[in-house]
Write an enzyme that holds these catalytic residues in place. Structure first.
Site, PDB file in Angstrom:
ATOM      1  N   SER A  46      25.466  -2.853 -45.638  1.00  0.00           N
ATOM      2  CA  SER A  46      24.921  -2.032 -44.952  1.00  0.00           C
ATOM      3  C   SER A  46      23.642  -2.245 -44.335  1.00  0.00           C
ATOM      4  O   SER A  46      23.214  -2.755 -43.337  1.00  0.00           O
ATOM      5  CB  SER A  46      24.758  -1.056 -45.156  1.00  0.00           C
ATOM      6  OG  SER A  46      23.899   0.344 -44.146  1.00  0.00           O
TER       7      SER A  46
ATOM      8  N   ARG B 261      31.482   6.057 -44.372  1.00  0.00           N
ATOM      9  CA  ARG B 261      31.794   6.613 -46.455  1.00  0.00           C
ATOM     10  C   ARG B 261      30.548   7.700 -46.736  1.00  0.00           C
ATOM     11  O   ARG B 261      30.559   8.408 -47.539  1.00  0.00           O
ATOM     12  CB  ARG B 261      30.169   5.479 -46.508  1.00  0.00           C
ATOM     13  CG  ARG B 261      31.221   3.790 -46.528  1.00  0.00           C
ATOM     14  CD  ARG B 261      29.854   2.582 -46.635  1.00  0.00           C
ATOM     15  NE  ARG B 261      28.995   3.026 -48.019  1.00  0.00           N
ATOM     16  CZ  ARG B 261      27.568   2.717 -47.350  1.00  0.00           C
ATOM     17  NH1 ARG B 261      27.118   2.175 -46.464  1.00  0.00           N
ATOM     18  NH2 ARG B 261      26.852   2.448 -48.548  1.00  0.00           N
TER      19      ARG B 261
ATOM     20  N   HIS C 164      11.619  -4.230 -44.368  1.00  0.00           N
ATOM     21  CA  HIS C 164      12.417  -3.199 -44.865  1.00  0.00           C
ATOM     22  C   HIS C 164      12.026  -2.452 -45.596  1.00  0.00           C
ATOM     23  O   HIS C 164      11.820  -2.839 -47.231  1.00  0.00           O
ATOM     24  CB  HIS C 164      13.688  -4.090 -44.667  1.00  0.00           C
ATOM     25  CG  HIS C 164      14.890  -2.391 -45.095  1.00  0.00           C
ATOM     26  ND1 HIS C 164      14.971  -2.218 -44.329  1.00  0.00           N
ATOM     27  CD2 HIS C 164      15.393  -1.664 -45.684  1.00  0.00           C
ATOM     28  CE1 HIS C 164      15.603  -0.892 -43.991  1.00  0.00           C
ATOM     29  NE2 HIS C 164      16.522  -1.111 -45.358  1.00  0.00           N
TER      30      HIS C 164
ATOM     31  N   ASP D  32      28.472  -1.534 -39.301  1.00  0.00           N
ATOM     32  CA  ASP D  32      27.666  -0.194 -39.910  1.00  0.00           C
ATOM     33  C   ASP D  32      27.883   1.115 -39.343  1.00  0.00           C
ATOM     34  O   ASP D  32      27.622   1.547 -40.669  1.00  0.00           O
ATOM     35  CB  ASP D  32      26.835  -1.235 -40.301  1.00  0.00           C
ATOM     36  CG  ASP D  32      25.660  -0.350 -40.611  1.00  0.00           C
ATOM     37  OD1 ASP D  32      26.768  -0.162 -42.062  1.00  0.00           O
ATOM     38  OD2 ASP D  32      24.188   0.418 -40.861  1.00  0.00           O
TER      39      ASP D  32
HETATM   40  N1  URA Z   1      20.255   2.873 -45.720  1.00  0.00           N
HETATM   41  C1  URA Z   1      21.616   2.342 -45.051  1.00  0.00           C
HETATM   42  O1  URA Z   1      21.343   1.539 -43.908  1.00  0.00           O
HETATM   43  N2  URA Z   1      22.592   1.867 -45.385  1.00  0.00           N
HETATM   44  C2  URA Z   1      23.177   2.475 -47.138  1.00  0.00           C
HETATM   45  O2  URA Z   1      24.569   2.170 -47.122  1.00  0.00           O
HETATM   46  C3  URA Z   1      22.224   2.841 -47.744  1.00  0.00           C
HETATM   47  C4  URA Z   1      21.004   3.427 -46.999  1.00  0.00           C
END
Ligand code: URA
Ligand code: CA
Length: 433
Positions: A183, A168, A82, A161
């Site tokens: 997240s 957020r 990732h 999420d």
């Molecule tokens: N990328 C994500 O997947 N989550 C976050 O909170 C910030 C960046």
């Protein structure tokens, strides 16, 4: 249990229990807890932080808020990779066939890109015929056979999420290390990997602008991964200038093919080898990263990595001849040179402005629904530290429109030329285990 008490407890700096975190995540996902209470808790977390245990609880709760992918029918140790996001980041396209060529199963579920440039799926779809619509059984079969498949995300992954991230985004609580780390890691856990290699970008084009912030985020993610029982390693890499030379979907597929043939840009090659070498170790196909790297290098030289890519493209309906004939990929109508306005050393090519330029050309999405132009983008002929003569070509704009003044103005902001030779930028700052 009352949400009010959980908010108060965190506000006052106490740690939440697993039960309290589960209560919050479940309740919020199901719509039983309103946005205003969830945002109050996020703000309390923003100021008070979270312990390692709390972070693992939050991550696990979000990972299990929806479907969890079961990759157990795929043989071997599944290692996911990732990246926290960069401009012209072509590494997945290189890494996937590269690690698969030494026997590491690469079973990727990927989303589409939003913003700067396309995601891996968009890039792959620039190959004529290539399809990411593969059902679960076929996905498993393809990975077992060729060690590699990339499919579009289906099902309902980490709804907690998705909801929390949108909240957020509008409540100034994105930039909290525990919230970002949980997240990202919740999505990795839900995607079913046994082990995870993270590429945490730092620099002007990255989410984490400084190396210190990037290391903090990397440590947080590695500790969550381990706490959740998955081996996790993070590489901190540079995103001040774009990675490699190509930015744009089809252009990056070409770049990936070049790299698999051993003719790719140095930085993209090196980062792919470093990330890949750790994936190979985690999958048990080498005992040290050095040994892993050597195996990967061999498979670039002997053509095996490219052969895996060719088979992978063919298996997913794409035209495998693209590996020999890149003119089969979509090409933009105009190739417009962008010249140096004075002689000197390139001191800066800021990644975020190059990303915006590519997006203005149509390579990226502004909203989830917008269509993207797979053929357009930018190819850099010079990178930071190289010398240019006035009037020499720094880059080529691949466009489907003749008028590109807006793009050129962005590029003017991005590129700085100076008389003194600048320091050669560092590519890999650190590795967090
Ligand atoms: N990328 C994500 O997947 N989550 C976050 O909170 C910030 C960046
Ligand atoms: Ca690139």
């Amino acid at each position: 249990m009352r949400m009010y008490d959980i908010i108060e407890k965190k506000r006052d700096g106490y740690s939440l229990t697993k039960k309290e975190i589960d209560f919050f995540v479940q309740g919020y996902t199901e719509g039983l807890i309103p946005d205003y209470q969830a945002s109050a808790l996020c703000m309390a977390i923003y100021f008070q932080g979270m312990t390692e245990e709390e972070r693992v609880y939050l991550t696990m709760a979000m990972a299990h808020s929806g479907d969890v992918i079961d990759l157990s029918r795929i043989e071997g140790v599944k290692v996911d990779k990732h990246s926290t996001g960069g401009v012209g980041d072509t590494t997945t396209l290189v890494l996937a066939p590269l690690v698969a060529s030494v026997g590491v199963p690469f079973a990727k579920m990927s989303g589409r890109g939003l913003g700067h440039t396309g995601g891996t799926i968009d890039k792959l779809e620039s190959i004529p015929g290539f399809s990411v619509e593969v059902d679960q059984d076929e996905f498993v079969r393809l990975v077992n056979e060729n060690k590699l498949a990339v499919v579009g995300q289906s099902g309902n992954l980490t709804p907690a999420d998705k909801k929390l991230y949108s909240l957020r985004d509008v409540t100034a609580t994105i930039s909290s290390i525990p919230l970002i780390a949980s997240s990202i890691m919740s999505k990795k856990l839900a995607a079913g990997a046994d082990a995870i290699v993270l590429d945490v970008k730092t620099g002007s084009g990255a989410f984490m602008k400084t190396k210190e912030e990037a290391v903090k985020l990397a440590r947080a993610m590695v500790s969550i991964g381990k706490g959740a029982g998955r081996e996790t390693i993070a590489v901190i890499s540079d995103m001040n200038q774009p990675l490699g030379r190509a930015i744009g979907n089809a252009l990056e597929v070409k770049e990936a093919i070049d790299t698999l043939q051993g003719k790719g840009p140095e930085d993209l090659t090196e980062l792919s080898l470093v990330l890949g070498s750790h994936m190979v170790v985690l999958a048990g196909k080498a005992s040290t990263p050095e040994e892993g790297k050597k195996k990967l290098q061999e498979n670039i030289e002997n053509g095996k990595a490219l052969e895996v890519f060719r088979k992978f493209v063919q298996a997913q309906g794409g035209d495998p001849r693209v590996t020999e004939d890149q003119s089969l990929l979509p090409e933009a109508k105009y190739q417009l040179p962008y010249m140096a306005k004075k002689s000197g050393y390139i001191a800066e090519i800021t990644a975020d402005e190059i990303g915006t330029s590519a997006m203005l050309l149509g390579a990226g999405r502004t909203t989830k629904e917008s269509a993207i132009d797979l053929s357009v983008g930018i190819v850099l002929h010079k990178k930071v530290g190289e010398f240019v003569q006035k009037g020499e070509r720094i880059l080529t704009i691949h466009a489907n429109q003749k008028e590109v003044q807006e793009v050129e103005a962005k590029l003017d902001e991005s590129i700085r030329i100076q008389t003194e030779q600048p320091e050669i930028p560092v590519l890999i700052y650190d590795i967090v285990y």
